[in-house]
Design a protein around this motif. Structure first.
Motif, short mmCIF file in Angstrom:
data_model
loop_
_atom_site.label_atom_id
_atom_site.label_comp_id
_atom_site.label_asym_id
_atom_site.label_seq_id
_atom_site.Cartn_x
_atom_site.Cartn_y
_atom_site.Cartn_z
N SER A 189 -5.83 67.71 31.86
CA SER A 189 -5.37 66.74 30.88
C SER A 189 -6.61 66.16 30.21
O SER A 189 -7.48 65.60 30.87
CB SER A 189 -4.56 65.63 31.54
OG SER A 189 -4.16 64.67 30.58
N SER A 190 -6.70 66.31 28.90
CA SER A 190 -7.93 66.00 28.16
C SER A 190 -7.87 64.60 27.56
O SER A 190 -6.86 64.20 26.98
CB SER A 190 -8.11 67.04 27.05
OG SER A 190 -9.26 66.82 26.31
N THR A 191 -8.99 63.87 27.70
CA THR A 191 -9.09 62.50 27.19
C THR A 191 -10.32 62.35 26.30
O THR A 191 -11.43 62.74 26.69
CB THR A 191 -9.19 61.49 28.36
OG1 THR A 191 -8.01 61.56 29.15
CG2 THR A 191 -9.37 60.07 27.83
N PHE A 192 -10.11 61.78 25.11
CA PHE A 192 -11.21 61.48 24.20
C PHE A 192 -11.80 60.13 24.57
O PHE A 192 -11.10 59.12 24.60
CB PHE A 192 -10.71 61.46 22.75
CG PHE A 192 -11.66 60.80 21.79
CD1 PHE A 192 -12.94 61.29 21.61
CD2 PHE A 192 -11.26 59.69 21.06
CE1 PHE A 192 -13.82 60.67 20.73
CE2 PHE A 192 -12.12 59.06 20.18
CZ PHE A 192 -13.41 59.56 20.02
N CYS A 193 -13.12 60.12 24.87
CA CYS A 193 -13.78 58.89 25.30
C CYS A 193 -15.07 58.67 24.49
O CYS A 193 -16.14 58.45 25.04
CB CYS A 193 -14.09 58.95 26.80
SG CYS A 193 -14.68 57.41 27.52
N GLY A 194 -14.94 58.74 23.17
CA GLY A 194 -16.10 58.54 22.31
C GLY A 194 -16.68 57.14 22.38
O GLY A 194 -17.83 56.92 21.99
N ALA A 195 -15.89 56.19 22.89
CA ALA A 195 -16.37 54.81 23.06
C ALA A 195 -16.75 54.56 24.52
O ALA A 195 -16.37 53.58 25.13
CB ALA A 195 -15.31 53.82 22.61
N HIS A 196 -17.55 55.48 25.07
CA HIS A 196 -18.00 55.37 26.46
C HIS A 196 -19.23 54.48 26.58
O HIS A 196 -19.52 53.93 27.63
CB HIS A 196 -18.30 56.78 26.99
CG HIS A 196 -18.41 56.89 28.47
ND1 HIS A 196 -18.95 57.97 29.10
CD2 HIS A 196 -18.03 56.04 29.46
CE1 HIS A 196 -18.90 57.80 30.41
NE2 HIS A 196 -18.35 56.64 30.65
N ASP A 231 -4.80 64.49 25.10
CA ASP A 231 -3.66 63.68 25.54
C ASP A 231 -3.89 62.18 25.37
O ASP A 231 -2.97 61.45 25.01
CB ASP A 231 -3.36 63.95 27.02
CG ASP A 231 -2.91 65.37 27.28
OD1 ASP A 231 -2.09 65.88 26.49
OD2 ASP A 231 -3.37 65.98 28.26
N SER A 232 -5.13 61.71 25.65
CA SER A 232 -5.34 60.28 25.80
C SER A 232 -6.62 59.82 25.12
O SER A 232 -7.47 60.63 24.76
CB SER A 232 -5.41 59.92 27.29
OG SER A 232 -4.27 60.36 27.99
N ILE A 233 -6.72 58.50 24.98
CA ILE A 233 -7.94 57.87 24.47
C ILE A 233 -8.43 56.85 25.48
O ILE A 233 -7.63 56.15 26.13
CB ILE A 233 -7.72 57.21 23.09
CG1 ILE A 233 -9.06 56.70 22.53
CG2 ILE A 233 -6.66 56.10 23.14
CD1 ILE A 233 -8.99 56.31 21.06
N ASP A 234 -9.77 56.76 25.62
CA ASP A 234 -10.38 55.89 26.60
C ASP A 234 -11.51 55.11 25.92
O ASP A 234 -12.14 55.59 24.99
CB ASP A 234 -10.95 56.73 27.75
CG ASP A 234 -11.41 55.92 28.95
OD1 ASP A 234 -11.37 54.68 28.89
OD2 ASP A 234 -11.81 56.54 29.95
N VAL A 235 -11.75 53.89 26.41
CA VAL A 235 -12.86 53.04 25.96
C VAL A 235 -13.44 52.37 27.20
O VAL A 235 -12.68 51.96 28.10
CB VAL A 235 -12.38 51.95 24.97
CG1 VAL A 235 -13.54 51.06 24.54
CG2 VAL A 235 -11.70 52.57 23.76
#
Length: 431
Positions: A189-196, A231-235
């Motif tokens: 399950s793939s998560t975009f975390c460009g705001a890491h 699937d998701s977004i993360d910060v």
């Protein structure tokens, strides 16, 4: 004559975790694992359809009567062994180059996470190496990590980007995950975390605008073209990184594009990010070492999954997240390894052990958290996380008559796991 993929027979116990289609099991129900035990006369069987889904679970004679004359591609005699659902790792950062083993000594000497970060280490150190690596180099690093996860029982894993912090590198990391899917022995399950993290040379406001105005549109275009499945977004919502307001703006932008909200909250400082996330209807929040009582109540009302990461609290010597208070309040609690250069752990059984010892969870609660609830944090509990007809046959066979040996034998997964099965196919077998 029925053509079937797999028959597991003779098991001492099959730990279904759920048996009535539940996606979460709250409070005391978290400890009810819906176990089918062998009798003195016969064991327990699991029948798997050719499409890799579970057809039936029951005593050997019951399952045999359901499929008279069936042809089985694979038969596993699990006599004296127990079977649990494939484990689900709800939080990882597995795509990166440049390890940070040198920082471990700094932390042992007393440096805090943010002190290491301020000294030029931490996330930004990994960003430099990941930006410089090619897609093939990153894939060659990723695949062995996924294989090690699989051999320790993981059959579904959440994988984040986040070591690019610009559109081109974030896309590169997400493409690496796409290339890994057909070659990995587990589901991703793939998560975009460009705001890491806030990139060097930028302010947090500038980084926020970059994520919203550049990175999310690039992700959207790649998803629309079929290049990516995200699937998701993360910060990383944290003091000195992204504020609660900046995090909210980024999460809202991702939600508008159909991404699930699954973000880092309340790790190092109490910021009321849990209350903010619950108000947005976040599917999941991770870490939560510093979550308040009000934040816990808000998460329970919203049905937000709390993904707890005991490896991080252990390595950084943080106060552990209040797992007991969360469970008692009706928050669905899940577990993850938080695999990354700061917390190099690929083993969910080890995480479950730490959850029992450090977070004071029971063995049964830890298994539910590492299967059904972890799957629900990714909104995949309809197909993963329990041994029920219609779900994928993701199974771990434990070479012991009681499943608890998976957690009890600390660091012993190489010995105690005899088989890992993904969608009815054996992907790992002990030699």
């Amino acid at each position: 004559m029925a053509q079937m993929r797999l028959l597991v027979k003779g098991a001492a116990q099959v730990v279904r975790v759920a048996a009535a289609g539940e996606k979460v099991k709250l409070k005391d129900a978290m400890s009810d694992l819906a176990i089918v035990n062998a009798t003195q006369r016969e064991g327990v069987s699991i029948a798997v359809n050719r499409d890799g889904t579970i057809a039936a679970v029951g005593l050997d004679s019951e399952v045999a009567d359901m499929f008279p004359g069936a042809s089985w591609e694979t038969v596993i005699d699990a006599h004296g062994r127990s079977v649990v659902p494939g484990l689900v790792d709800a939080h990882t950062h597995p795509v990166w180059a440049g390890d940070r083993v040198h920082e471990f000594a700094m932390k042992l000497a007393g440096a805090s996470y943010m002190e290491v970060h301020a000294a030029g280490g931490g996330i930004n150190f990994t960003v430099e190496h990941t930006r410089a690596a090619s897609e093939q180099e990153l894939l060659d690093l990723l695949l062995p990590r996924l294989r090690r996860m699989s051999s320790a029982g993981t059959t579904l894993v959440e994988c984040k980007s986040g070591y690019g912090l610009d559109a081109s590198t974030e896309l590169k990391m997400l493409r690496v995950l796409e290339k890994a899917r057909p070659r990995a022995s587990l589901a991703i399950s793939s998560t975009f975390c460009g705001a890491h993290s806030v990139p060097r040379g930028m302010t947090a406001d500038e980084a926020t605008r970059s994520v919203i105005e550049d990175q999310i549109p690039a992700i959207k275009a790649a998803m629309k073209s079929g290049e990516l499945n995200v699937d998701s977004i993360d910060v990383f919502c944290e003091k000195g990184v992204f504020s609660v307001d900046q995090t909210k703006r980024i999460l809202e932008a991702g939600k508008r594009e159909g991404l699930l909200i699954n973000f880092h909250a309340e790790e190092l400082h109490p910021l009321k990010s849990a209350e903010m996330g619950a108000a947005l209807g976040a599917e999941a929040m991770s870490h939560l070492e510093e979550v308040s009582e009000e934040g816990i109540e808000a998460m329970a009302r919203a049905g937000t999954v709390g993904v707890l990461l005991p490896t991080t609290a252990h390595i950084l010597r943080l106060p552990p997240p209040p797992a007991r208070a969360m469970i008692d309040a009706g928050v669905p609690v899940a577990l993850g390894t938080d695999f990354n250069p700061n917390a190099f752990c690929l083993s969910m059984p080890l995480v479950m052990h730490l959850a029992c010892v450090i977070l004071k969870m029971s063995l049964s609660e830890a298994l539910t958290a590492a299967t059904l609830h972890a799957a629900h944090s990714l909104r995949k509990a309809h197909a993963h996380g329990s041994i029920e007809p219609g779900k994928y046959a993701d199974l771990v066979i434990v070479d012991a008559p009681r499943w608890e040996h998976l957690v009890y034998q600390l660091g012993g997964t190489d010995h105690v796991i005899s088989h890992v099965i993904k969608a009815g196919a054996v992907v790992h077998e002990r030699k």
